[in-house]
Motif scaffolding. Structure first.
Motif, mmCIF file in Angstrom:
data_model
loop_
_atom_site.group_PDB
_atom_site.id
_atom_site.type_symbol
_atom_site.label_atom_id
_atom_site.label_comp_id
_atom_site.label_asym_id
_atom_site.label_seq_id
_atom_site.Cartn_x
_atom_site.Cartn_y
_atom_site.Cartn_z
ATOM 1 N N LEU A 130 9.285 2.726 4.545
ATOM 2 C CA LEU A 130 8.484 3.181 3.404
ATOM 3 C C LEU A 130 9.126 4.377 2.704
ATOM 4 O O LEU A 130 8.828 4.639 1.539
ATOM 5 C CB LEU A 130 7.056 3.498 3.847
ATOM 6 C CG LEU A 130 6.246 2.282 4.295
ATOM 7 C CD1 LEU A 130 4.838 2.693 4.689
ATOM 8 C CD2 LEU A 130 6.213 1.206 3.228
ATOM 9 N N ASP A 131 10.026 5.078 3.405
ATOM 10 C CA ASP A 131 10.759 6.166 2.746
ATOM 11 C C ASP A 131 11.594 5.632 1.582
ATOM 12 O O ASP A 131 11.835 6.348 0.608
ATOM 13 C CB ASP A 131 11.665 6.902 3.741
ATOM 14 C CG ASP A 131 10.881 7.859 4.633
ATOM 15 O OD1 ASP A 131 9.733 8.211 4.262
ATOM 16 O OD2 ASP A 131 11.408 8.241 5.699
ATOM 17 N N MET A 132 12.036 4.381 1.668
ATOM 18 C CA MET A 132 12.774 3.779 0.554
ATOM 19 C C MET A 132 11.849 3.617 -0.664
ATOM 20 O O MET A 132 12.284 3.787 -1.803
ATOM 21 C CB MET A 132 13.356 2.425 0.958
ATOM 22 C CG MET A 132 14.448 2.516 2.002
ATOM 23 S SD MET A 132 15.031 0.882 2.536
ATOM 24 C CE MET A 132 16.054 0.438 1.140
ATOM 25 N N VAL A 133 10.587 3.298 -0.424
ATOM 26 C CA VAL A 133 9.606 3.179 -1.501
ATOM 27 C C VAL A 133 9.375 4.552 -2.122
ATOM 28 O O VAL A 133 9.373 4.695 -3.349
ATOM 29 C CB VAL A 133 8.284 2.566 -0.993
ATOM 30 C CG1 VAL A 133 7.227 2.566 -2.086
ATOM 31 C CG2 VAL A 133 8.521 1.161 -0.446
ATOM 32 N N GLY A 154 6.255 12.057 -3.585
ATOM 33 C CA GLY A 154 6.249 12.597 -2.235
ATOM 34 C C GLY A 154 5.627 11.613 -1.260
ATOM 35 O O GLY A 154 4.854 10.730 -1.640
ATOM 36 N N ARG A 155 5.979 11.790 0.000
ATOM 37 C CA ARG A 155 5.431 10.935 1.050
ATOM 38 C C ARG A 155 3.900 11.040 1.071
ATOM 39 O O ARG A 155 3.198 10.055 1.262
ATOM 40 C CB ARG A 155 6.028 11.333 2.396
ATOM 41 C CG ARG A 155 5.666 10.390 3.508
ATOM 42 C CD ARG A 155 6.311 10.770 4.816
ATOM 43 N NE ARG A 155 7.724 10.435 4.756
ATOM 44 C CZ ARG A 155 8.662 11.007 5.484
ATOM 45 N NH1 ARG A 155 8.345 11.967 6.315
ATOM 46 N NH2 ARG A 155 9.919 10.637 5.388
ATOM 47 N N PRO A 195 -2.741 4.113 2.723
ATOM 48 C CA PRO A 195 -2.668 4.741 4.040
ATOM 49 C C PRO A 195 -1.665 4.112 5.006
ATOM 50 O O PRO A 195 -1.221 4.759 5.942
ATOM 51 C CB PRO A 195 -4.091 4.629 4.583
ATOM 52 C CG PRO A 195 -4.826 3.719 3.672
ATOM 53 C CD PRO A 195 -4.055 3.595 2.408
ATOM 54 N N ASP A 196 -1.303 2.844 4.759
ATOM 55 C CA ASP A 196 -0.327 2.199 5.633
ATOM 56 C C ASP A 196 0.342 1.038 4.884
ATOM 57 O O ASP A 196 -0.011 0.726 3.742
ATOM 58 C CB ASP A 196 -0.966 1.716 6.941
ATOM 59 C CG ASP A 196 -2.152 0.775 6.720
ATOM 60 O OD1 ASP A 196 -2.224 0.123 5.646
ATOM 61 O OD2 ASP A 196 -3.002 0.688 7.611
ATOM 62 N N ARG A 197 1.300 0.435 5.544
ATOM 63 C CA ARG A 197 2.059 -0.672 4.955
ATOM 64 C C ARG A 197 1.130 -1.829 4.557
ATOM 65 O O ARG A 197 1.284 -2.429 3.505
ATOM 66 C CB ARG A 197 3.122 -1.154 5.942
ATOM 67 C CG ARG A 197 3.999 -2.281 5.421
ATOM 68 C CD ARG A 197 5.017 -2.716 6.478
ATOM 69 N NE ARG A 197 5.770 -1.610 7.013
ATOM 70 C CZ ARG A 197 6.875 -1.107 6.462
ATOM 71 N NH1 ARG A 197 7.371 -1.646 5.367
ATOM 72 N NH2 ARG A 197 7.504 -0.096 7.018
ATOM 73 N N GLU A 221 -1.322 -5.352 0.603
ATOM 74 C CA GLU A 221 -2.553 -5.916 0.051
ATOM 75 C C GLU A 221 -2.714 -5.553 -1.422
ATOM 76 O O GLU A 221 -3.157 -6.376 -2.224
ATOM 77 C CB GLU A 221 -3.761 -5.469 0.863
ATOM 78 C CG GLU A 221 -3.851 -6.170 2.202
ATOM 79 C CD GLU A 221 -4.978 -5.657 3.073
ATOM 80 O OE1 GLU A 221 -5.920 -5.022 2.553
ATOM 81 O OE2 GLU A 221 -4.924 -5.904 4.290
ATOM 82 N N ALA A 222 -2.344 -4.334 -1.787
ATOM 83 C CA ALA A 222 -2.415 -3.922 -3.193
ATOM 84 C C ALA A 222 -1.440 -4.735 -4.048
ATOM 85 O O ALA A 222 -1.759 -5.107 -5.179
ATOM 86 C CB ALA A 222 -2.125 -2.427 -3.323
#
Length: 189
Positions: A32-35, A42-43, A51-53, A58-59
């Motif tokens: 997710l750091d690549m995203v 920011g993270r 909140p999570d992958r 889902e979004a």
């Protein structure tokens, strides 16, 4: 307050665009750091929005459904709207292979997946009926067949490059168009 909401919506869309690009290139298990890096946020901003992958994926699925619904709305009462939407689905398969693969691989009874599939079927009910009424489509096509059609288009995911996937998706659509039109009722000669 409206400006803050608009900024938050823009950041959310930016994160989704970045996730779509990263997952398309590296798969849905990419860090997710690549995203975060691609979205240039920011993270904390990522995790405040997703909140999570799973929430991020889902979004992305919901956004794909909304795009189909909007395309159906834009096409209005066109007899060929079904085929325009299927062309759009094929294009999204080509450009977002990891998410498309996830869409096909996840248990169809998983609540967000079931809701997405139902929304797509509902959106395509009227275009299917118009295509049938116009003689563009076989009369036995049902909205539930859209999942099968999507899986058939998913064969394009086997292409290693965007160009290969484009070629496979175009070929799949050519074959599907013939199949969706239905068998010829002319006597064999």
């Amino acid at each position: 307050m409206t400006t803050q909401r608009a900024d938050a919506a823009a950041r959310r869309a930016l994160i989704l665009d970045a996730a779509d690009a990263v997952f398309g290139q590296h798969g849905v298990t990419a860090p997710l750091d690549m995203v975060v890096e691609r979205a240039q946020v920011g993270r904390a901003t990522l995790y405040r929005n997703f909140p999570d992958r799973a929430a991020l994926i889902e979004a992305l699925l919901k956004r794909a459904v909304v795009r189909i619904e909007r395309q159906v709305e834009r096409l209005g009462d066109r007899d060929d709207a079904l085929f325009q939407v299927l062309d759009g689905m094929a294009s999204r398969l080509v450009h977002s292979p990891a998410l498309s693969d996830y869409w096909r691989a996840v248990d169809p009874d998983h609540p967000p997946m079931a809701a997405a599939r139902l929304a797509v079927r509902e959106a395509l009910k009227a275009p299917i009926q118009r295509a049938i009424a116009a003689g563009l489509c076989r009369p036995d096509l049902q909205p539930t067949d859209i999942s099968l059609i999507s899986s058939m288009l998913g064969a394009a995911l086997r292409g290693k490059t965007t160009e290969e996937r484009e070629h496979l998706a175009a070929r799949a659509m050519d074959l599907l168009r013939g199949g969706l039109h239905g068998p010829s009722h002319e006597p064999a000669g």
